[in-house]
Design an enzyme around this catalytic site. Structure first.
Site, PDB file in Angstrom:
ATOM      1  N   ASP A 103       1.088  -1.158  -0.091  1.00  0.00           N
ATOM      2  CA  ASP A 103       0.051   0.259  -0.403  1.00  0.00           C
ATOM      3  C   ASP A 103       0.488   1.099   0.057  1.00  0.00           C
ATOM      4  O   ASP A 103       1.978   0.794   0.403  1.00  0.00           O
ATOM      5  CB  ASP A 103      -0.929  -0.387   1.388  1.00  0.00           C
ATOM      6  CG  ASP A 103      -1.784  -0.832   1.503  1.00  0.00           C
ATOM      7  OD1 ASP A 103      -2.351  -2.327  -0.013  1.00  0.00           O
ATOM      8  OD2 ASP A 103      -2.218  -1.407   2.293  1.00  0.00           O
TER       9      ASP A 103
HETATM   10  N1  URA Z   1      -0.725  -5.808   4.363  1.00  0.00           N
HETATM   11  C1  URA Z   1      -1.798  -4.486   4.136  1.00  0.00           C
HETATM   12  O1  URA Z   1      -2.460  -4.224   4.456  1.00  0.00           O
HETATM   13  N2  URA Z   1      -0.735  -3.775   3.196  1.00  0.00           N
HETATM   14  C2  URA Z   1       0.263  -4.106   2.802  1.00  0.00           C
HETATM   15  O2  URA Z   1       0.954  -3.220   2.100  1.00  0.00           O
HETATM   16  C3  URA Z   1       0.690  -4.952   2.718  1.00  0.00           C
HETATM   17  C4  URA Z   1       0.097  -5.926   3.301  1.00  0.00           C
END
Ligand code: URA
Length: 230
Positions: A103
């Site tokens: 993310d």
């Molecule tokens: N899980 C998440 O919620 N976000 C990420 O970036 C990676 C794994």
């Protein structure tokens, strides 16, 4: 190592796999001086290959690790945010892809490659490679929450429960979480499902590949042969 002849021709030229097959069938390809007409034949990766008398060289496949800062997206292009590719300055960037996105606000290990098969192997649920995250939380983690995560938590809008996770409590509001899946926003959804909330997320490891502690945020390096081997 050997490789199928049509695959080598397609990866070394602008030909699609079927165009490569047609060229081979028509006798346009020579391997070590000999015309080969069978696409499925495996040849040595170091063999001397010619198409219509012109030497064909396969580009070296590339495998990188990148230490992603917050605020960057794991996309090949984005209108609003910087992407992890903005930091690479490499030729043929269009064929490089992220193997397992993070993310925008997540930091840490991102793997980038132009080897589609390797990308698939590292991300496919079938291979279930572990991903290790350091997770900061809004509230203290309870034994009950740890128990649910370790048994396999049920996420909203998912048919099946998550596979059992491993939880190491590092501080009252910090855990190291090991998971085998890579569902959309998985870690944040897992912690939300047990009544907690992720405030910071950092990926430390994918399969046996650990984020190099010498890499500053925004820096990258090529993977070693040992790291590439899955
Ligand atoms: N899980 C998440 O919620 N976000 C990420 O970036 C990676 C794994």
């Amino acid at each position: 190592m050997t490789i199928r002849l049509d695959k080598l021709i397609a990866s070394a030229t602008v030909f699609t796999r079927s165009q490569a097959k047609a060229a081979i069938r028509k006798g346009k390809v020579k391997v070590n001086g000999e015309t080969l007409t069978k696409s499925s034949q495996h040849i040595d990766e170091d063999a001397h290959v010619e198409y219509m008398g012109v030497t064909v060289t396969r580009p070296q496949l590339r495998y990188l690790m990148f230490n992603k800062p917050a605020g960057m997206v794991c996309a090949n292009s984005d209108e609003q945010h910087p992407t992890v590719f903005d930091k690479l300055f490499l030729p043929r960037m269009d064929v490089l892809h992220v193997a397992g996105r993070l993310d925008i606000d997540t930091t840490g290990l991102v793997l980038i490659t132009d080897d589609g098969q390797w990308q698939h192997r590292i991300t496919s649920p079938k291979h279930a490679h572990q991903k290790i995250y350091k997770v900061d939380l809004a509230r203290e983690i309870t034994d009950k929450q740890i128990g649910i995560l370790e048994n396999g938590v049920q996420l909203k809008d998912e048919k099946d429960r998550c596979k059992p996770a491993t939880v190491e409590k590092l501080a009252e509001k910090q855990i190291r979480l090991t998971i085998q899946e890579g569902k959309y926003h998985q870690v944040k959804r897992m912690l939300a499902a047990v009544g907690n909330h992720v405030t910071r997320l950092h990926r430390e490891q994918i399969a046996h590949i650990k984020l190099d502690p010498d890499l500053e945020e925004g820096q990258w390096r090529g993977l070693t042969d040992k790291e590439i081997k899955l």
